[in-house]
Structures are given as structure tokens and as C-alpha cells.
Design a protein around this motif. Structure first.
Motif, PDB file in Angstrom:
ATOM      1  N   SER A   3       0.838  -1.369  -0.014  1.00 54.35           N
ATOM      2  CA  SER A   3       0.041   0.098  -0.069  1.00 54.35           C
ATOM      3  C   SER A   3       0.915   1.287   0.039  1.00 54.35           C
ATOM      4  CB  SER A   3      -0.972  -0.110   1.224  1.00 54.35           C
ATOM      5  OG  SER A   3      -0.260   0.264   2.407  1.00 54.35           O
ATOM      6  N   TYR A   4       0.249   2.485  -0.234  1.00 57.78           N
ATOM      7  CA  TYR A   4       1.131   3.581  -0.313  1.00 57.78           C
ATOM      8  C   TYR A   4       0.075   4.741   0.354  1.00 57.78           C
ATOM      9  CZ  TYR A   4      -1.383   5.277  -4.507  1.00 57.78           C
ATOM     10  OH  TYR A   4      -2.210   5.822  -5.610  1.00 57.78           O
ATOM     11  N   SER A   5       0.735   5.728   0.765  1.00 59.92           N
ATOM     12  CA  SER A   5      -0.082   7.029   0.987  1.00 59.92           C
ATOM     13  C   SER A   5       0.546   8.190   0.495  1.00 59.92           C
ATOM     14  CB  SER A   5      -0.182   7.034   2.684  1.00 59.92           C
ATOM     15  OG  SER A   5       1.071   7.194   3.345  1.00 59.92           O
ATOM     16  N   GLY A   6      -0.243   9.271   0.467  1.00 58.37           N
ATOM     17  CA  GLY A   6       0.391  10.619   0.173  1.00 58.37           C
ATOM     18  C   GLY A   6       0.327  10.665  -1.676  1.00 58.37           C
ATOM     19  N   GLY A   7       1.061  11.610  -1.926  1.00 58.58           N
ATOM     20  CA  GLY A   7       1.137  12.115  -3.356  1.00 58.58           C
ATOM     21  C   GLY A   7       2.336  11.072  -4.211  1.00 58.58           C
ATOM     22  N   SER A  67       5.337  10.789  -0.720  1.00 63.86           N
ATOM     23  CA  SER A  67       4.498   9.358  -0.558  1.00 63.86           C
ATOM     24  C   SER A  67       5.563   8.420   0.339  1.00 63.86           C
ATOM     25  CB  SER A  67       4.324   8.817  -1.691  1.00 63.86           C
ATOM     26  OG  SER A  67       5.675   8.528  -2.315  1.00 63.86           O
ATOM     27  N   ASP A  68       4.819   7.627   0.773  1.00 65.08           N
ATOM     28  CA  ASP A  68       5.132   6.306   1.849  1.00 65.08           C
ATOM     29  C   ASP A  68       4.602   5.146   1.219  1.00 65.08           C
ATOM     30  OD1 ASP A  68       6.423   8.314   3.538  1.00 65.08           O
ATOM     31  OD2 ASP A  68       4.531   8.422   4.886  1.00 65.08           O
ATOM     32  N   ILE A  69       5.603   4.272   1.327  1.00 61.81           N
ATOM     33  CA  ILE A  69       4.992   2.699   0.673  1.00 61.81           C
ATOM     34  C   ILE A  69       5.025   1.776   2.209  1.00 61.81           C
ATOM     35  CG2 ILE A  69       5.667   2.802  -1.488  1.00 61.81           C
ATOM     36  CD1 ILE A  69       8.081   1.215  -0.831  1.00 61.81           C
ATOM     37  N   PHE A  70       4.228   0.921   2.255  1.00 63.27           N
ATOM     38  CA  PHE A  70       4.012   0.068   3.263  1.00 63.27           C
ATOM     39  C   PHE A  70       3.981  -1.323   2.828  1.00 63.27           C
ATOM     40  CE2 PHE A  70       2.097   3.986   4.599  1.00 63.27           C
ATOM     41  CZ  PHE A  70       3.056   4.306   5.483  1.00 63.27           C
ATOM     42  N   VAL A  71       4.653  -2.484   3.355  1.00 65.67           N
ATOM     43  CA  VAL A  71       4.253  -3.853   3.045  1.00 65.67           C
ATOM     44  C   VAL A  71       3.677  -4.439   4.343  1.00 65.67           C
ATOM     45  CG1 VAL A  71       5.350  -6.098   2.300  1.00 65.67           C
ATOM     46  CG2 VAL A  71       6.093  -3.733   1.307  1.00 65.67           C
ATOM     47  N   TYR A  72       2.854  -5.184   4.101  1.00 60.95           N
ATOM     48  CA  TYR A  72       2.112  -5.909   5.336  1.00 60.95           C
ATOM     49  C   TYR A  72       1.949  -7.499   5.035  1.00 60.95           C
ATOM     50  CZ  TYR A  72       0.446  -1.210   6.921  1.00 60.95           C
ATOM     51  OH  TYR A  72       0.369  -0.089   7.329  1.00 60.95           O
ATOM     52  N   LYS A  73       2.143  -8.191   6.293  1.00 57.42           N
ATOM     53  CA  LYS A  73       2.189  -9.609   6.120  1.00 57.42           C
ATOM     54  C   LYS A  73       0.945  -9.976   7.011  1.00 57.42           C
ATOM     55  CE  LYS A  73       4.720 -13.834   6.567  1.00 57.42           C
ATOM     56  NZ  LYS A  73       5.906 -14.261   6.877  1.00 57.42           N
ATOM     57  N   THR A  74       0.085 -11.176   6.430  1.00 63.20           N
ATOM     58  CA  THR A  74      -0.589 -12.023   7.321  1.00 63.20           C
ATOM     59  C   THR A  74      -0.441 -13.426   7.353  1.00 63.20           C
ATOM     60  OG1 THR A  74      -3.223 -12.119   7.563  1.00 63.20           O
ATOM     61  CG2 THR A  74      -2.152 -12.221   5.216  1.00 63.20           C
ATOM     62  N   THR A  75      -0.673 -13.961   8.509  1.00 61.89           N
ATOM     63  CA  THR A  75      -0.604 -15.459   8.429  1.00 61.89           C
ATOM     64  C   THR A  75      -1.715 -16.132   8.875  1.00 61.89           C
ATOM     65  OG1 THR A  75       0.130 -15.164  10.782  1.00 61.89           O
ATOM     66  CG2 THR A  75       1.920 -15.179   9.331  1.00 61.89           C
ATOM     67  N   ASN A  76      -2.849 -15.445   8.782  1.00 63.70           N
ATOM     68  CA  ASN A  76      -4.283 -15.943   9.099  1.00 63.70           C
ATOM     69  C   ASN A  76      -5.223 -15.766   8.176  1.00 63.70           C
ATOM     70  OD1 ASN A  76      -4.508 -13.141   9.757  1.00 63.70           O
ATOM     71  ND2 ASN A  76      -4.901 -13.552  12.150  1.00 63.70           N
ATOM     72  N   GLU A 131      -7.258 -11.858   8.418  1.00 57.86           N
ATOM     73  CA  GLU A 131      -7.841 -11.266   9.584  1.00 57.86           C
ATOM     74  C   GLU A 131      -7.125 -10.282  10.318  1.00 57.86           C
ATOM     75  OE1 GLU A 131      -9.610 -14.027  12.465  1.00 57.86           O
ATOM     76  OE2 GLU A 131      -9.804 -15.526  10.656  1.00 57.86           O
ATOM     77  N   ASN A 132      -5.647 -10.529  10.480  1.00 53.91           N
ATOM     78  CA  ASN A 132      -4.838  -9.502  10.819  1.00 53.91           C
ATOM     79  C   ASN A 132      -3.400  -9.203   9.927  1.00 53.91           C
ATOM     80  OD1 ASN A 132      -6.212  -9.341  13.491  1.00 53.91           O
ATOM     81  ND2 ASN A 132      -5.464 -11.193  13.896  1.00 53.91           N
ATOM     82  N   TRP A 133      -3.261  -7.916  10.012  1.00 54.75           N
ATOM     83  CA  TRP A 133      -2.088  -7.499   9.148  1.00 54.75           C
ATOM     84  C   TRP A 133      -1.067  -7.008   9.961  1.00 54.75           C
ATOM     85  CZ3 TRP A 133      -2.017  -8.965   4.046  1.00 54.75           C
ATOM     86  CH2 TRP A 133      -3.017  -9.111   3.326  1.00 54.75           C
ATOM     87  N   GLU A 134       0.249  -7.473   9.859  1.00 57.53           N
ATOM     88  CA  GLU A 134       1.704  -6.849  10.412  1.00 57.53           C
ATOM     89  C   GLU A 134       2.398  -6.244   9.506  1.00 57.53           C
ATOM     90  OE1 GLU A 134       5.526  -8.349  12.569  1.00 57.53           O
ATOM     91  OE2 GLU A 134       4.203  -9.968  12.127  1.00 57.53           O
ATOM     92  N   GLN A 135       2.806  -4.827   9.939  1.00 54.91           N
ATOM     93  CA  GLN A 135       3.685  -3.867   8.909  1.00 54.91           C
ATOM     94  C   GLN A 135       4.837  -4.636   8.926  1.00 54.91           C
ATOM     95  OE1 GLN A 135       3.296   0.454   9.135  1.00 54.91           O
ATOM     96  NE2 GLN A 135       5.659   0.305   8.950  1.00 54.91           N
ATOM     97  N   ILE A 136       5.609  -4.952   7.958  1.00 49.90           N
ATOM     98  CA  ILE A 136       6.849  -5.465   7.835  1.00 49.90           C
ATOM     99  C   ILE A 136       7.726  -4.592   7.259  1.00 49.90           C
ATOM    100  CG2 ILE A 136       6.282  -7.912   8.066  1.00 49.90           C
ATOM    101  CD1 ILE A 136       6.554  -8.056   4.911  1.00 49.90           C
ATOM    102  N   TYR A 137       7.391  -3.572   6.415  1.00 52.34           N
ATOM    103  CA  TYR A 137       8.260  -2.556   5.810  1.00 52.34           C
ATOM    104  C   TYR A 137       7.610  -1.385   5.648  1.00 52.34           C
ATOM    105  CZ  TYR A 137      11.605  -0.721   2.201  1.00 52.34           C
ATOM    106  OH  TYR A 137      12.701  -0.164   1.629  1.00 52.34           O
ATOM    107  N   HIS A 138       8.343  -0.339   5.578  1.00 52.89           N
ATOM    108  CA  HIS A 138       7.977   0.904   5.389  1.00 52.89           C
ATOM    109  C   HIS A 138       9.298   2.013   4.858  1.00 52.89           C
ATOM    110  CE1 HIS A 138       7.527   5.158   7.025  1.00 52.89           C
ATOM    111  NE2 HIS A 138       6.338   5.344   6.073  1.00 52.89           N
ATOM    112  N   GLN A 139       8.712   2.571   3.877  1.00 50.39           N
ATOM    113  CA  GLN A 139       9.788   3.681   3.291  1.00 50.39           C
ATOM    114  C   GLN A 139       9.161   4.714   2.743  1.00 50.39           C
ATOM    115  OE1 GLN A 139      13.178   2.707   2.528  1.00 50.39           O
ATOM    116  NE2 GLN A 139      13.592   4.824   1.872  1.00 50.39           N
ATOM    117  N   ASN A 140       9.920   6.151   2.764  1.00 50.92           N
ATOM    118  CA  ASN A 140       9.419   7.219   2.433  1.00 50.92           C
ATOM    119  C   ASN A 140      10.096   7.646   1.099  1.00 50.92           C
ATOM    120  OD1 ASN A 140       8.291   7.881   5.101  1.00 50.92           O
ATOM    121  ND2 ASN A 140      10.261   8.581   5.875  1.00 50.92           N
ATOM    122  N   GLY A 141       9.405   8.455   0.110  1.00 51.71           N
ATOM    123  CA  GLY A 141       9.871   8.823  -0.798  1.00 51.71           C
ATOM    124  C   GLY A 141       9.650   8.098  -2.213  1.00 51.71           C
ATOM    125  N   TYR A 142       8.741   6.935  -1.872  1.00 56.98           N
ATOM    126  CA  TYR A 142       8.548   6.040  -2.967  1.00 56.98           C
ATOM    127  C   TYR A 142       6.915   5.608  -3.042  1.00 56.98           C
ATOM    128  CZ  TYR A 142      13.476   4.948  -3.165  1.00 56.98           C
ATOM    129  OH  TYR A 142      14.794   5.058  -3.094  1.00 56.98           O
TER     130      TYR A 142
END
Length: 87
Positions: free
Chosen positions: A51-55, A60-69, A72-83
Motif C-alpha cells: 500500500s501507499y499514502s500521499g502523493g 509518499s510512503d510505501i508499506f508492506v504488510y504480512k498476514t499469517t491468518n 484477519e490481521n496484518w503486520e507491517q513488515i516494511y515502510h519507506q519514505n519517498g516511493y
């Protein structure tokens, strides 16, 4: 005899039209940051969401989430600014 054959044909059509393998599961994404852009499941339970937020670019910021169920639940495993994710 015609009624029996007709009932068998109708029963076969009914059974062949009730495929449960193509069921849709709605995944709750309310507790994540940004707008979900892409989701990929490796197995029925393990999956990743991008996912991403901003312009664009620096704002902008990017996010990577992981689920193991199964989403039902998501855990943020990566975040980076400017992409950002696209496509």
C-alpha cells in the motif's frame, strides 16, 4: 422412464453449477496505513499487501504488510519514505 432421465439430467446440472471453489472472501483492510495497491497470497493463510499514502515520489510512503491468518490481521513488515507503488 422419461421422467427418471429428466430428473437425472436436472440433478447433474444442479450439482455441476454449485461449485464452492470460487467463493469470494472479503478481507478487512481498515487497520492499515495507506491505500492498498496490490495483494498476493502464497498460501490460503500467508499473504502480503502493498500500500501507499500521499502523493507522488517525495511526498509518499510505501508499506508492506504480512498476514499469517488469511487476512484477519496484518503486520507491517516494511515502510519507506519517498516511493510509491503503481500498477
Amino acid at each position: 422412464m422419461k421422467k427418471i432421465v429428466l430428473n437425472i439430467i436436472i440433478s447433474l446440472l444442479f450439482v455441476s453449477c454449485t461449485n464452492t471453489n470460487n467463493m469470494i472472501t472479503i478481507i478487512n483492510c481498515n487497520n492499515i496505513e495507506g491505500k492498498p495497491e496490490y495483494m498476493h497470497f502464497k498460501t490460503e493463510n500467508e499473504g502480503y499487501m502493498f500500500s501507499y499514502s500521499g502523493g507522488l515520489y517525495r511526498n509518499s510512503d510505501i508499506f508492506v504488510y504480512k498476514t499469517t491468518n488469511g487476512g484477519e490481521n496484518w503486520e507491517q513488515i516494511y515502510h519507506q519514505n519517498g516511493y510509491y507503488f503503481y500498477g
